[in-house]
Design a protein around this motif. Structure first.
Motif, mmCIF file in Angstrom:
data_model
loop_
_atom_site.group_PDB
_atom_site.id
_atom_site.type_symbol
_atom_site.label_atom_id
_atom_site.label_comp_id
_atom_site.label_asym_id
_atom_site.label_seq_id
_atom_site.Cartn_x
_atom_site.Cartn_y
_atom_site.Cartn_z
ATOM 1 N N SER A 197 0.817 -1.214 0.000
ATOM 2 C CA SER A 197 0.000 0.000 0.000
ATOM 3 C C SER A 197 0.850 1.263 0.000
ATOM 4 C CB SER A 197 -0.925 -0.009 1.218
ATOM 5 O OG SER A 197 -0.142 -0.151 2.376
ATOM 6 N N ALA A 198 2.191 1.103 0.076
ATOM 7 C CA ALA A 198 3.057 2.286 0.075
ATOM 8 C C ALA A 198 3.139 2.851 -1.335
ATOM 9 C CB ALA A 198 4.439 1.913 0.585
ATOM 10 N N GLY A 199 3.837 3.971 -1.474
ATOM 11 C CA GLY A 199 3.956 4.600 -2.789
ATOM 12 C C GLY A 199 4.751 3.738 -3.742
ATOM 13 N N ARG A 200 5.219 4.335 -4.838
ATOM 14 C CA ARG A 200 5.934 3.514 -5.815
ATOM 15 C C ARG A 200 7.425 3.508 -5.574
ATOM 16 N NH1 ARG A 200 3.334 3.774 -11.612
ATOM 17 N NH2 ARG A 200 4.688 1.983 -11.793
ATOM 18 N N LEU A 201 7.913 4.510 -4.855
ATOM 19 C CA LEU A 201 9.351 4.604 -4.646
ATOM 20 C C LEU A 201 9.827 3.560 -3.642
ATOM 21 C CD1 LEU A 201 11.079 6.579 -6.136
ATOM 22 C CD2 LEU A 201 11.120 8.036 -4.126
ATOM 23 N N SER A 202 9.041 3.354 -2.583
ATOM 24 C CA SER A 202 9.487 2.452 -1.520
ATOM 25 C C SER A 202 9.720 1.015 -1.994
ATOM 26 C CB SER A 202 8.498 2.447 -0.357
ATOM 27 O OG SER A 202 8.220 3.737 0.053
ATOM 28 N N PRO A 203 8.757 0.382 -2.702
ATOM 29 C CA PRO A 203 9.038 -0.992 -3.136
ATOM 30 C C PRO A 203 10.229 -1.083 -4.083
ATOM 31 C CG PRO A 203 6.784 -0.374 -3.683
ATOM 32 C CD PRO A 203 7.409 0.807 -3.066
ATOM 33 N N LEU A 204 10.437 -0.047 -4.865
ATOM 34 C CA LEU A 204 11.552 -0.063 -5.806
ATOM 35 C C LEU A 204 12.881 -0.045 -5.057
ATOM 36 C CD1 LEU A 204 11.763 -0.132 -8.802
ATOM 37 C CD2 LEU A 204 11.974 2.323 -8.826
ATOM 38 N N ILE A 205 12.979 0.802 -4.041
ATOM 39 C CA ILE A 205 14.208 0.871 -3.255
ATOM 40 C C ILE A 205 14.395 -0.433 -2.490
ATOM 41 C CG2 ILE A 205 15.321 2.046 -1.324
ATOM 42 C CD1 ILE A 205 13.994 4.611 -2.364
ATOM 43 N N SER A 206 13.293 -0.966 -1.985
ATOM 44 C CA SER A 206 13.342 -2.253 -1.305
ATOM 45 C C SER A 206 13.853 -3.333 -2.252
ATOM 46 C CB SER A 206 11.946 -2.576 -0.789
ATOM 47 O OG SER A 206 11.884 -3.833 -0.242
ATOM 48 N N ALA A 207 13.436 -3.267 -3.518
ATOM 49 C CA ALA A 207 13.879 -4.263 -4.495
ATOM 50 C C ALA A 207 15.370 -4.124 -4.782
ATOM 51 C CB ALA A 207 13.085 -4.110 -5.790
ATOM 52 N N ILE A 208 15.855 -2.872 -4.852
ATOM 53 C CA ILE A 208 17.290 -2.664 -5.065
ATOM 54 C C ILE A 208 18.062 -3.237 -3.882
ATOM 55 C CG2 ILE A 208 19.092 -0.920 -5.303
ATOM 56 C CD1 ILE A 208 16.978 0.844 -6.660
ATOM 57 N N GLY A 209 17.524 -2.993 -2.663
ATOM 58 C CA GLY A 209 18.158 -3.543 -1.469
ATOM 59 C C GLY A 209 18.198 -5.063 -1.526
ATOM 60 N N MET A 210 17.099 -5.661 -1.957
ATOM 61 C CA MET A 210 17.015 -7.119 -2.050
ATOM 62 C C MET A 210 18.049 -7.645 -3.037
ATOM 63 S SD MET A 210 14.921 -8.924 -0.408
ATOM 64 C CE MET A 210 15.372 -10.591 -0.130
ATOM 65 N N SER A 211 18.201 -6.933 -4.155
ATOM 66 C CA SER A 211 19.150 -7.369 -5.169
ATOM 67 C C SER A 211 20.582 -7.331 -4.622
ATOM 68 C CB SER A 211 18.975 -6.474 -6.387
ATOM 69 O OG SER A 211 20.132 -6.380 -7.120
ATOM 70 N N LEU A 212 20.931 -6.239 -3.937
ATOM 71 C CA LEU A 212 22.265 -6.151 -3.335
ATOM 72 C C LEU A 212 22.442 -7.227 -2.274
ATOM 73 C CD1 LEU A 212 22.667 -2.309 -2.870
ATOM 74 C CD2 LEU A 212 23.909 -3.759 -4.439
ATOM 75 N N PHE A 213 21.371 -7.472 -1.530
ATOM 76 C CA PHE A 213 21.434 -8.476 -0.464
ATOM 77 C C PHE A 213 21.769 -9.841 -1.049
ATOM 78 C CE2 PHE A 213 19.571 -11.845 2.025
ATOM 79 C CZ PHE A 213 20.035 -11.564 3.295
ATOM 80 N N LEU A 214 21.063 -10.232 -2.113
ATOM 81 C CA LEU A 214 21.277 -11.569 -2.669
ATOM 82 C C LEU A 214 22.672 -11.703 -3.275
ATOM 83 C CD1 LEU A 214 17.763 -12.249 -4.192
ATOM 84 C CD2 LEU A 214 18.781 -13.288 -2.177
ATOM 85 N N GLN A 215 23.166 -10.635 -3.913
ATOM 86 C CA GLN A 215 24.525 -10.701 -4.460
ATOM 87 C C GLN A 215 25.540 -10.929 -3.347
ATOM 88 O OE1 GLN A 215 25.450 -7.237 -6.749
ATOM 89 N NE2 GLN A 215 23.874 -7.651 -8.251
ATOM 90 N N ASN A 216 25.375 -10.185 -2.259
ATOM 91 C CA ASN A 216 26.350 -10.303 -1.179
ATOM 92 C C ASN A 216 26.177 -11.589 -0.391
ATOM 93 O OD1 ASN A 216 28.088 -7.744 -0.894
ATOM 94 N ND2 ASN A 216 26.061 -7.071 -1.531
#
Lengths: 302, 421
Positions: A98-117
């Motif tokens: 239910s959050a805006g569009r920016l938050s899930p996108l940043i969360s997704a970038i975080g997830m991507s960095l998380f999985l790489q590391n």
């Protein structure tokens, strides 16, 4: 004109394009249902390749025959990637619906960095050699120098899975529910469709296809590292945009289009600028035709 | 009664056990098995599995607790301060004298710091201040204007390469290159902004990411002009009125330059927010269509946002090149952009104090916690996700301007006649 060179590029592009299409389907399906660019999708593909490598190595030491290893490793990789996709959705995207569009996108970038590391820490940051799992078929012998057995397997496997996906979306109840949710989630929920379940299944299907692509391309190229998902992810995203994001046939078409044009561009123009070419194509398409080849232009209502 | 509580506890325990089992299953191939593809040996690391299980068990309680708390406070609180902090600190924060004293002390501290600490620590402080400048620049684009921008490292690179190339081919000095680096980066930012004006949100993010990678790949492939992947070395350090300075002295000199730049950035960016352009940017973030309807020139304002944001990256790039005297494209990857973005996100989008705190967290903490340095990126990534889930406004949320309405007809619950808007 050198026809053999031309066919080499054409078939190389076809292989490449099938892989892009497999990954692009995940982007497009997720975007269609929750309007989120799942930045971590490339990482799911990378996880699929890694899981495949690990399982294949374990099975090889246990002495399984090669075709068995390929099939088992692919199945395990697909199952695990689907689980990763599902978990990712539950942890990083569902609380933000239910959050805006920016938050899930940043969360997704975080997830991507998380999985790489995660891969760097749990496995390695170096390249790992991927075993050759695809045997040389005899009937491919005459054209093996332009179109090897692994190319053949990649094209056929992606063709079959895409055909199944199309049938699934078109003819099953779940497929219908997915199309309804993509069209209008609120309305679909009013009609008794469990939107959470649809979203979960979308992630599962997208991740499975990405993992299949990961295992196939890794055994074709022969090595993997933690960073392969980044480039593949961006290129698949480009493919999804080319075809019109949200449209599944569009993603397939876009994948092939990108694969072929990349292959010809590197073959005839300049091989150093392979990645630059894909990015430029993305930028040009986003600017001039953001709705893609198959997509419909969206009119914004105030 | 006892029975009901017991049931709840059992239920919670069961949930956590399931979560823990799920994560043990999920991480099994990656965490437990480690293959060596060269000599075909397999390592089984079962302790990892036990650790994951325990960690997932404990963390799942925290997760559900935090989720419950978040749902309970779904109605945003009036003040972003927690209750206890409001009681104890809010008075100080509202009190201007206190703020000025604190700011003066910090200023003084930063001025004398390089003379006290070692060259190594001065270096860390330089990189901290560089990231403050980069973060504040990105904050204009992401925080104030609400345009998700993933190519900030490209403009950092443009700044650094402008100085390196200008001094290599044209013999320009640092002080001429500094403003030029900023201007070139700003022009590049505006040039990028032109084609992407129509794009919003996620598309914009991808295009800027693509642009960042294009810049890096071009630098890598341009061959002898930019030095290719090997980069450019022997970039001159800044000169101090023609005097010859030792390396340690130059370091302190650069520290003061970057400190001055950071100060200028902080002042400029906080003034910007209250200016006409700043308000237009914030309006743009809230609603583009309404903003245009109010007569704001959307194109001009967007170009301004990109130019203003990327200029700071250009300045920071010039200083980076002067400090390290060697640059190559691999310093400006997507990771760099992601770190700058996480500074802004963790600190609080749109909040300058937040960005400074974010930079302190991301640059200083890993330096002082050497033991955790390999976990640096994974911790940032986790923090990014958790921040978005539980506290999307960041550590220090941005506060908009407040106006107090004194209205004799106003009757509020607490009996007062004025209201903050």
């Amino acid at each position: 004109m050198d026809w053999q060179y031309f066919f080499e590029l054409l078939l190389g592009g076809l292989t490449r394009g099938s892989i892009y299409a497999l990954i692009a389907i995940g982007y497009t399906m997720v975007y269609g249902v929750i309007e989120l660019i799942n930045f971590a999708h490339g990482e799911v593909y990378m996880l699929g390749a890694f899981t495949g490598l690990i399982i294949a190595s374990v099975l090889a030491t246990l002495g399984f025959p090669i075709p068995m290893i390929l099939i088992l490793a692919a199945i395990v990789a697909i199952v695990y990637s689907a689980c990763y996709g599902l978990t990712m959705e539950k942890v990083a995207y569902k609380p933000l619906r239910s959050a805006g569009r920016l938050s899930p996108l940043i969360s997704a970038i975080g997830m991507s960095l998380f999985l790489q590391n995660y891969i760097i820490l749990a496995q390695t940051s170096d390249f790992l050699a991927f075993p050759r799992l695809i045997p040389d078929f005899e009937f491919m012998e005459p054209i093996a120098h332009v179109f090897g057995s692994s190319d053949f397997v990649i094209v056929v496997a992606s063709g079959i899975s895409m055909a199944f996906l199309t049938l699934f979306i078109k003819f099953t109840k779940m497929g219908k529910a997915m199309r309804a949710t993509a069209q209008n989630r609120k309305m679909a929920m009013l009609l008794g469709i469990d939107a959470d379940k649809v979203i979960s299944i979308t992630f599962i299907i997208g991740s499975s296809l990405a993992a299949l692509g990961g295992v196939l391309i890794a055994s074709h190229v022969g090595m993997v590292n933690f960073f392969i998902g980044f480039m593949a992810g961006i290129k698949a995203f480009t493919a999804a945009v080319l075809g019109g994001i949200g449209s599944i046939p569009g993603a397939m078409l876009g994948g092939l289009f990108l694969g072929l044009s990349e292959s010809f561009a590197t073959g005839y123009i300049a091989s150093d600028y392979e990645d630059v070419f894909a990015f430029s194509l993305l930028v040009v398409f986003l600017i001039f035709r953001p709705s893609g080849i198959m997509g419909k232009a969206k009119v914004e209502k105030v | 009664m006892e029975q009901a509580r017991l049931n709840i506890i059992l239920h919670e325990l069961k949930k956590s056990v399931l979560v823990s089992l799920w994560f043990m299953f999920l991480t099994f191939p990656i965490m437990v098995i480690r293959v060596n593809t060269l000599d075909h040996t397999i390592m089984w690391r079962w302790t990892n599995m036990a650790m994951i299980g325990c960690a997932a068990f404990v963390l799942s309680f925290f997760w559900r607790w935090a989720m419950k708390k978040k749902e309970a406070s779904a109605v945003p609180a009036k003040s972003s301060w927690p209750h206890w902090a409001r009681q104890n600190w809010a008075g100080y924060v509202e009190n201007k004298t206190w703020i000025y004293t604190l700011q003066g002390l910090m200023l003084l501290g930063f001025i004398i710091l390089p003379w006290i600490v070692s060259t190594y620590k001065t270096n860390i402080l330089i990189s901290f201040l560089t990231y403050v400048v980069l973060g504040l620049g990105l904050n204009i684009i992401v925080g104030v204007a609400g345009l998700l921008f993933l190519g900030h490292a490209a403009f950092y690179a443009i700044g650094a390469y402008s100085y390196a190339l200008l001094s290599k081919y044209l013999g320009f000095g640092f002080w001429i290159a500094l403003p030029m680096g900023g201007i070139i980066a700003a022009l590049a930012g505006v040039a990028l902004a032109f084609p992407v004006l129509r794009l919003r949100g996620d598309y914009l993010a991808i295009v800027t990411l693509g642009f960042g990678e294009i810049v890096r790949l071009l630098l890598e492939n341009a061959g002898s002009f930019t030095g290719g992947p090997a980069g450019i070395s022997n970039i001159p350090r800044p000169q101090f009125f023609g005097m010859h300075l030792s390396v340690a002295e130059t370091n302190i000199y650069i520290y003061y330059i970057v400190f001055a730049l950071a100060l200028v950035t902080i002042i400029a960016v906080s003034r910007l927010k209250d200016s006409r352009i700043g308000r237009a940017l914030q309006a743009l973030r809230e609603d583009e269509i309404a903003c245009e309807a109010m007569g704001i020139d959307r194109v001009g304002v967007k170009l301004m946002a990109f130019g203003l944001g990327t200029a700071w990256a250009g300045f920071a790039g010039v200083i980076f090149a002067a400090k390290t005297t060697f640059i190559n494209p691999s310093s400006f990857t997507f990771f760099e952009s992601a770190i700058i973005l996480s500074i802004v996100v963790l600190g609080g989008m749109g909040s300058n104090a937040g960005v400074i705190l974010g930079a302190a967290f991301l640059v200083l903490l890993p330096e002082y916690l050497r033991a955790f340095s390999e976990y640096r990126m994974i911790l940032f990534a986790t923090a990014m996700v958790l921040m978005m889930v539980f506290r999307p406004t960041g550590l220090i949320p941005a506060r908009g301007r407040r106006y107090v309405v004194h209205d004799p007809d106003l009757d509020l619950d607490d009996g007062s006649k004025s209201k903050e808007v």
